[in-house]
Design a protein around this motif. Structure first.
Motif, PDB file in Angstrom:
ATOM      1  N   GLY A 188       0.749  -1.469   0.088  1.00  0.00           N
ATOM      2  CA  GLY A 188       0.033   0.048  -0.056  1.00  0.00           C
ATOM      3  C   GLY A 188       0.650   1.433  -0.133  1.00  0.00           C
ATOM      4  O   GLY A 188       2.128   1.343   0.664  1.00  0.00           O
ATOM      5  N   ALA A 189       0.314   2.210  -0.468  1.00  0.00           N
ATOM      6  CA  ALA A 189       1.188   3.529  -0.756  1.00  0.00           C
ATOM      7  C   ALA A 189       0.377   4.579  -0.032  1.00  0.00           C
ATOM      8  O   ALA A 189      -0.779   5.239  -0.231  1.00  0.00           O
ATOM      9  CB  ALA A 189       1.108   4.145  -2.327  1.00  0.00           C
ATOM     10  N   VAL A 190       1.002   4.860   1.135  1.00  0.00           N
ATOM     11  CA  VAL A 190       0.447   5.974   1.798  1.00  0.00           C
ATOM     12  C   VAL A 190       1.438   7.441   1.699  1.00  0.00           C
ATOM     13  O   VAL A 190       2.729   7.239   1.892  1.00  0.00           O
ATOM     14  CB  VAL A 190       0.538   5.828   3.513  1.00  0.00           C
ATOM     15  N   SER A 237      -2.386   0.466 -11.864  1.00  0.00           N
ATOM     16  CA  SER A 237      -0.991   0.921 -12.378  1.00  0.00           C
ATOM     17  C   SER A 237      -0.365  -0.374 -13.385  1.00  0.00           C
ATOM     18  O   SER A 237       0.591  -0.434 -13.330  1.00  0.00           O
ATOM     19  CB  SER A 237      -0.240   1.174 -11.350  1.00  0.00           C
ATOM     20  N   HIS A 238      -1.288  -1.214 -13.907  1.00  0.00           N
ATOM     21  CA  HIS A 238      -0.591  -2.315 -14.801  1.00  0.00           C
ATOM     22  C   HIS A 238       0.126  -1.782 -15.804  1.00  0.00           C
ATOM     23  O   HIS A 238       1.296  -2.551 -16.074  1.00  0.00           O
ATOM     24  CB  HIS A 238      -1.889  -3.130 -15.172  1.00  0.00           C
ATOM     25  N   ALA A 239      -0.138  -0.415 -16.212  1.00  0.00           N
ATOM     26  CA  ALA A 239       0.607  -0.151 -17.435  1.00  0.00           C
ATOM     27  C   ALA A 239       1.981   0.247 -16.905  1.00  0.00           C
ATOM     28  O   ALA A 239       2.973  -0.036 -17.508  1.00  0.00           O
ATOM     29  CB  ALA A 239      -0.048   0.826 -18.330  1.00  0.00           C
ATOM     30  N   GLU A 240       1.822   0.945 -15.742  1.00  0.00           N
ATOM     31  CA  GLU A 240       3.233   1.483 -15.144  1.00  0.00           C
ATOM     32  C   GLU A 240       4.096   0.193 -14.614  1.00  0.00           C
ATOM     33  O   GLU A 240       5.367   0.314 -14.528  1.00  0.00           O
ATOM     34  CB  GLU A 240       2.740   2.439 -14.043  1.00  0.00           C
ATOM     35  N   ALA A 241       3.644  -0.914 -14.330  1.00  0.00           N
ATOM     36  CA  ALA A 241       4.117  -1.842 -13.558  1.00  0.00           C
ATOM     37  C   ALA A 241       4.928  -2.629 -15.032  1.00  0.00           C
ATOM     38  O   ALA A 241       5.884  -2.926 -14.714  1.00  0.00           O
ATOM     39  CB  ALA A 241       3.186  -3.003 -13.292  1.00  0.00           C
ATOM     40  N   ALA A 242       4.204  -2.714 -15.909  1.00  0.00           N
ATOM     41  CA  ALA A 242       4.880  -3.327 -17.099  1.00  0.00           C
ATOM     42  C   ALA A 242       6.066  -2.522 -17.447  1.00  0.00           C
ATOM     43  O   ALA A 242       7.011  -3.049 -17.976  1.00  0.00           O
ATOM     44  CB  ALA A 242       3.732  -3.507 -18.221  1.00  0.00           C
ATOM     45  N   LYS A 243       5.986  -1.169 -17.328  1.00  0.00           N
ATOM     46  CA  LYS A 243       6.981  -0.408 -18.132  1.00  0.00           C
ATOM     47  C   LYS A 243       8.145  -0.536 -17.106  1.00  0.00           C
ATOM     48  O   LYS A 243       9.373  -0.638 -17.552  1.00  0.00           O
ATOM     49  CB  LYS A 243       6.548   1.209 -18.277  1.00  0.00           C
ATOM     50  N   LEU A 244       8.247  -0.253 -15.861  1.00  0.00           N
ATOM     51  CA  LEU A 244       8.817  -0.610 -14.754  1.00  0.00           C
ATOM     52  C   LEU A 244       9.704  -2.032 -14.974  1.00  0.00           C
ATOM     53  O   LEU A 244      10.903  -1.995 -14.852  1.00  0.00           O
ATOM     54  CB  LEU A 244       8.382  -0.472 -13.325  1.00  0.00           C
ATOM     55  N   PHE A 274       2.330  -3.789  -6.771  1.00  0.00           N
ATOM     56  CA  PHE A 274       3.552  -3.371  -5.772  1.00  0.00           C
ATOM     57  C   PHE A 274       3.433  -1.775  -5.670  1.00  0.00           C
ATOM     58  O   PHE A 274       2.864  -1.118  -6.390  1.00  0.00           O
ATOM     59  CB  PHE A 274       4.664  -3.690  -6.533  1.00  0.00           C
ATOM     60  N   THR A 275       4.383  -1.269  -4.747  1.00  0.00           N
ATOM     61  CA  THR A 275       4.327   0.185  -4.380  1.00  0.00           C
ATOM     62  C   THR A 275       4.762   1.020  -5.420  1.00  0.00           C
ATOM     63  O   THR A 275       4.160   2.064  -5.889  1.00  0.00           O
ATOM     64  CB  THR A 275       4.941   0.312  -3.213  1.00  0.00           C
ATOM     65  N   ALA A 276       5.948   0.594  -6.228  1.00  0.00           N
ATOM     66  CA  ALA A 276       6.716   1.458  -7.155  1.00  0.00           C
ATOM     67  C   ALA A 276       5.503   1.917  -8.372  1.00  0.00           C
ATOM     68  O   ALA A 276       5.472   3.240  -8.559  1.00  0.00           O
ATOM     69  CB  ALA A 276       7.793   0.844  -7.447  1.00  0.00           C
ATOM     70  N   PRO A 277       4.923   0.971  -8.989  1.00  0.00           N
ATOM     71  CA  PRO A 277       3.913   1.459 -10.098  1.00  0.00           C
ATOM     72  C   PRO A 277       2.862   2.427  -9.617  1.00  0.00           C
ATOM     73  O   PRO A 277       2.367   3.197 -10.484  1.00  0.00           O
ATOM     74  CB  PRO A 277       3.525   0.110 -10.737  1.00  0.00           C
ATOM     75  N   LYS A 278       2.541   2.255  -8.306  1.00  0.00           N
ATOM     76  CA  LYS A 278       1.552   3.048  -7.744  1.00  0.00           C
ATOM     77  C   LYS A 278       1.975   4.609  -8.108  1.00  0.00           C
ATOM     78  O   LYS A 278       1.082   5.319  -8.131  1.00  0.00           O
ATOM     79  CB  LYS A 278       1.165   2.658  -6.449  1.00  0.00           C
TER      80      LYS A 278
END
Length: 483
Positions: free
Chosen positions: A81-83, A103-110, A128-132
């Motif tokens: 979770g992203a606080v 954030s599935h598109a951002e996850a794929a890019k990362l 995961f938190t990073a793509p959020k």
């Protein structure tokens, strides 16, 4: 006395234990998540604090003498979770939860970035938190520009308790910002996600002491001043501590909201392509790996909701007769799937429905489908080198003897059922608190529970289950093509 808090997505559980780790009492408080758009899942962090206040107040009322003797407290919590906090420590927006897939598109890019999988040891999943944070940067740039710190859900509670922005290895491993082998934030991963090291919390091991609880909060909660707050653990790492799964060969299968097959590892042995999670354990110099089924008891709850019957009534209607899988199949991809597919977009369904099928047939198919998904996770774990010879069966679904026998047949492994009593994430957090305050060896404190019985696979059904599991696996490509 020591307290373990288990911060879940539907509520918080507070467990009070004595110096030997024996439970004294427990209390709960509940709250809900919001789903403002398809695939979105959010929560106001203020609800967690209110839940903690409520559960702790009830614990104090029920056990005032023991409560007043508290020495340490630790929090276990749901991962990823992203606080988002500003310079003043104020929450900028609702927390984006672990089961949010926006954030599935951002996850794929990362995930496609050079060395990201190698350093993190994992696929970058949408949960995961990073793509959020990458999603917030793209869609809420004004909010992203004000982010001073990012904390995970349980760490927000620890921040409230201590005033210190801290995290620990098992939870940080699920952000895609941690070098999981080195157990430290990775500048390369942070840069790939558009983040800075000074936006990250200070890292501890799960047994590490963050510091004393703030005096004003201790007074408010009726606790003695000087209570030490221990770093704690991610929920599954805490559950592993609660059932004594610390070393190679130890593991459990959890039939909870999501399904987990977890194996403790003595070393760092990632295999990201398998879609297995490789995370730091909550105790130093150990790791664990797990396969995750996103909709485990959630699948049964879904069937219960649309039929108007409770989950217990559905499984009770199956009786004691566990038989070979039939032609009716259920695919539990109600929220996408993690292991082994890493597919946020796939959706579930039935195949082979016949006019002769009834509700018990559909219930059986749901239990079989989730069991096949758990078998997928076990196969993925074995591909990394993990090789458990038996697993503890925990979680709400393990109360169904029918389901546990079906799962034992499908996994072709003995499943051990713990005797009645406390085990799991709240106990794991309390054990971490004991270790943090006293310096005790986790191996000594985190003993395995008493086993009430062992459920062995039925040799007459193992081959049929394996054949049905293979058919289930083969159907994924066809199901995906229908989306």
């Amino acid at each position: 006395m020591y307290i373990g808090l288990d911060l879940g997505t539907s509520g918080v559980r507070a467990l009070l234990v004595d110096e030997d780790g024996a439970p004294v009492g427990a209390q709960e408080a509940h709250y809900q998540a919001a789903h403002p758009a398809p695939g979105w899942s959010e929560q106001d962090p203020a609800m967690w604090l209110d839940g903690c206040r409520t559960a702790l107040a009830a614990l104090m009322a029920a056990h005032p003498k023991a409560y007043a003797a508290l020495r340490g407290i630790a929090v276990a919590g749901h991962m990823h979770g992203a606080v988002l906090l500003d310079d003043a420590g104020e929450v900028l927006r609702p927390c984006i939860l672990w089961n949010d897939t926006r954030s599935h598109a951002e996850a794929a890019k990362l995930d496609a970035e050079t060395s990201v999988r190698e350093i993190s040891g994992n696929i970058v999943f949408p949960g995961f938190t990073a793509p959020k944070l990458a999603w917030v940067a793209a869609h809420e740039p004004d909010v992203f520009a004000r982010v001073a710190k990012v904390v995970l859900p349980k760490d927000y509670v620890s921040l409230w308790m201590t005033g210190t922005c801290a995290s620990e290895m098992s939870d940080a491993a699920g952000t895609a910002w941690l070098d999981v082998g080195a157990r430290d934030w990775s500048d390369r991963l942070l840069d790939a996600g558009g983040m800075r090291r000074n936006q990250m919390p200070t890292l501890f091991e799960g047994t590490g002491v963050i510091g004393p609880m703030r005096d004003a909060l201790a007074d408010e909660l009726g606790l003695p001043r000087g209570v030490q707050v221990i770093a704690g653990a991610a929920d599954n790492a805490a559950a592993a501590c609660g059932v004594g799964a610390l070393k190679e060969g130890d593991g459990f299968v959890s039939l909870g909201t999501s399904g987990v097959v977890l194996a403790a590892r003595d070393g760092f042995a990632p295999d990201a392509e398998s879609a297995v999670h490789t995370f730091c354990h909550a105790v130093p110099a150990r790791w664990y790996q797990m396969g995750v089924t996103l909709a485990c008891t959630d699948s049964l709850n879904w069937l219960a909701r649309i039929t108007g019957q409770g989950p217990a009534a559905l499984t009770a209607a199956l009786g004691d007769d566990v038989r070979a899988p039939g032609g009716l199949r259920f695919y539990p991809y109600l929220s996408g799937e993690r292991t082994p597919h890493n597919d946020a977009q796939v959706r579930g369904g039935f195949s082979g429905l016949d006019i002769a099928h009834d509700l018990p047939d559909m219930t059986r198919a749901v239990l079989e489908g989730v069991s096949f998904a758990q078998a997928d996770s076990l196969l993925a774990l074995r591909a990394t080198g993990a090789n458990p010879q038996a697993l503890l069966a925990i979680g709400g679904g393990a109360a169904s003897a029918h389901w546990v026998q079906m799962l034992a047949n499908t996994l072709n492994l003995p499943l051990e059922i713990p005797a009645r009593g406390e085990f799991g994430a709240a106990l794991g957090a309390a054990r971490l608190a004991i270790c943090g305050v006293t310096g005790a060896d986790p191996v000594q404190v985190m003993a395995k529970p008493e086993i009430a019985r062992t459920v062995n696979p039925d040799p007459s059904l193992v081959a049929a289950c394996a054949e049905a599991h293979q058919a289930y696996r083969d159907a994924y490509a066809n199901l995906k093509a229908l989306q």
